[in-house]
Design a protein around this motif. Structure first.
Motif: not given
Length: 314
Positions: A221, A225, A241
């Motif tokens: 993650y 991100l 997202f």
């Protein structure tokens, strides 16, 4: 019955599950939400399996992993809830020694497998977002099958010592288990032997599996991100997202009850025993119930296909 519970024996033929000690008068009332949750688990997970099987557009890695998760949830809940409800409804507390150990094995096997499937889902999201052009060539059906096999083997192998250690201890004090199912520590605590190796192994597996899997998910993650924040527009960032929303919900639904149950069981010595048992039951039931709901609500393809089936029922 009291004589059979205090007479010396090694490996009793049966154990006695008390249910939730201290809340015996409320067993029937407690069974209502448990039965409702189990019904949702059966309907939700079988629905997910049916939708993915009948919709060719959902024959993708993420939905294959979702099917693995659904099967694991069905096995985990079915290995515990029917016996739990028979205790609440019919006071059927006896469980065969071998059946108890089999239940113990499947519980730990499924929990480790579920954690592995959540990691596999994180890998799918990482490749889909960070390397979208290589997603179809990287996560092929063959590679997904290998991941599934690795998840099953890891869960099966790590759960075996729980079974072998519990079987080899001499049980010469009592055969009464203060629980609704054959939880590992609740069983081995009945042994009249030094069970530190069982306790240490349980802690080691918990820290190894949760530590490794959470680390892998975190790394995935972080990369996800970074890729999302490098997108040029806010709409693109939110849309990308959003594809992770269902998976993040599954992560929270699995790890938060697991961590809470683990910490209260190991360190919450002042917590009432019935609260420990209720948390252990939630740990088994809650993720299995929430997973199909999260994916059914959050994933457009699953939601649209479900609505299509509902509206086309004659």
């Amino acid at each position: 019955m009291s004589d059979s519970n205090t007479t010396d024996f090694s490996n009793p033929s049966t154990f006695i599950l008390l249910g939730i000690p201290g809340l015996e008068a409320a067993h029937v009332w407690i069974s209502i939400p448990f039965c409702a949750m189990y019904t949702v688990i059966l309907l939700g997970n079988f629905t997910i399996l049916f939708i993915v099987k009948t919709e060719p557009r959902l024959h993708e890695p993420m939905y294959y992993f979702l099917c693995m998760l659904a099967v694991t949830d069905l096995v985990l809940s079915t290995s515990t809830v029917p016996k739990m409800l028979s205790i609440f409804w019919f006071n059927s507390r006896e469980i065969d020694f071998s059946v108890c150990l089999t239940q113990l094995y499947f519980i730990h096997c499924c929990i480790v497998m579920e954690s592995g499937i959540v990691v596999a889902m994180a890998l799918d999201r990482y490749v889909a977002i960070c390397h979208p052009l290589r997603h179809s060539t990287t996560l092929t059906n063959r590679f997904v099958a290998k991941i599934g096999l690795a998840v099953v083997l890891r869960g099966s192998i790590l759960a075996l010592p729980f079974l072998f250690l519990a079987r080899q201890w001499p049980y010469c004090r009592t055969n009464i288990i203060s629980h609704t199912y054959c939880e590992h520590i609740a069983v081995v605590k009945l042994a009249c032997a030094d069970i530190r190796i069982s306790s240490y192994y349980g802690l080691s597996v918990a820290f190894l599996v949760i530590g490794l899997d959470v680390s892998l998910i975190t790394v995935s993650y972080i990369q996800i991100l970074r890729a999302i924040f490098s997108l040029p527009t806010k709409d693109a960032r939110l849309k990308t997202f959003g594809t992770c929303g269902s998976h993040l919900g599954v992560i929270l639904a699995f790890y938060i009850p697991a961590l809470f149950s683990f910490l209260t069981h190991r360190f919450g010595h002042n917590v009432p025993p019935h609260f420990h048992i209720l948390m252990a039951n939630m740990y088994v039931l809650l993720p299995s119930m929430l997973n199909p709901i999260i994916y059914g609500v959050r994933t457009k393809q699953v939601r649209d296909r479900l609505l299509w089936h509902v509206t086309h029922i004659e």
